[in-house]
Design an enzyme around this catalytic site. Sequence first.
Site, PDB file in Angstrom:
ATOM      1  N   VAL A   1       0.867  -1.187   0.000  1.00  0.00           N
ATOM      2  CA  VAL A   1       0.000   0.000   0.000  1.00  0.00           C
ATOM      3  C   VAL A   1       0.900   1.232   0.000  1.00  0.00           C
ATOM      4  O   VAL A   1       1.756   1.385   0.880  1.00  0.00           O
ATOM      5  CB  VAL A   1      -0.936   0.009   1.225  1.00  0.00           C
ATOM      6  CG1 VAL A   1      -1.787   1.277   1.231  1.00  0.00           C
ATOM      7  CG2 VAL A   1      -1.845  -1.224   1.222  1.00  0.00           C
TER       8      VAL A   1
ATOM      9  N   HIS B   1       3.070   3.864   5.983  1.00  0.00           N
ATOM     10  CA  HIS B   1       2.444   3.306   7.183  1.00  0.00           C
ATOM     11  C   HIS B   1       3.486   2.578   8.017  1.00  0.00           C
ATOM     12  O   HIS B   1       4.436   1.996   7.495  1.00  0.00           O
ATOM     13  CB  HIS B   1       1.285   2.375   6.821  1.00  0.00           C
ATOM     14  CG  HIS B   1       1.639   1.320   5.823  1.00  0.00           C
ATOM     15  ND1 HIS B   1       1.719   1.568   4.477  1.00  0.00           N
ATOM     16  CD2 HIS B   1       1.951   0.003   5.981  1.00  0.00           C
ATOM     17  CE1 HIS B   1       2.055   0.460   3.844  1.00  0.00           C
ATOM     18  NE2 HIS B   1       2.209  -0.502   4.737  1.00  0.00           N
TER      19      HIS B   1
ATOM     20  N   HIS C   1       3.862  -0.398  10.813  1.00  0.00           N
ATOM     21  CA  HIS C   1       3.208  -1.543  11.459  1.00  0.00           C
ATOM     22  C   HIS C   1       3.629  -1.555  12.930  1.00  0.00           C
ATOM     23  O   HIS C   1       4.823  -1.443  13.236  1.00  0.00           O
ATOM     24  CB  HIS C   1       3.666  -2.863  10.839  1.00  0.00           C
ATOM     25  CG  HIS C   1       3.283  -3.044   9.398  1.00  0.00           C
ATOM     26  ND1 HIS C   1       2.267  -3.889   9.000  1.00  0.00           N
ATOM     27  CD2 HIS C   1       3.778  -2.508   8.260  1.00  0.00           C
ATOM     28  CE1 HIS C   1       2.162  -3.865   7.678  1.00  0.00           C
ATOM     29  NE2 HIS C   1       3.073  -3.036   7.203  1.00  0.00           N
TER      30      HIS C   1
END
Length: 118
Positions: free
Chosen positions: A100, A104, A106
Amino acid sequence: MRNFDSDCIFCKIAKGEISSEIVYQDEFVTAFKDLSPVAPVHILMVPNGHYLDLNDCAESDKELLGYILLVGAKIAKQLGIDQSGYRIIVNDGPDAGQTVFHLHFHLLGGRPLAFKNQ
Ligand code: 5GP
Ligand code: ZN
């Protein structure tokens, strides 16, 4: 702050246009449960604005990037894994398996994590 990208799934989650299990949100960061968790705690933390990846960040984003780590620590405490431990990772680009393309982080925990620094 960066704008949203109307075609981006994580922008839509940050804006509330797609439902997700949000565990934390403020004006800079949104954190939500990963759709396919690989650990008992698997949270994704994203800047609310659209960045493709770390390569898309600049010096001027250093506060935002550091802030996301602090939000990670806060969420770890909120979810009760601050003492048992956790890992925060970014998969950046093809070799890391990024799927994606909205930056981001995790946040993984809730079980012993295999060593993955290879
Ligand atoms: P990457 O492989 O790019 O580092 O991680 C992408 C992560 O996003 C994956 O762990 C995947 O399960 C998660 N993901 C993909 N689409 C969605 C979605 O629509 N909602 C949520 N909550 N997670 C998603
Ligand atoms: Zn986005």
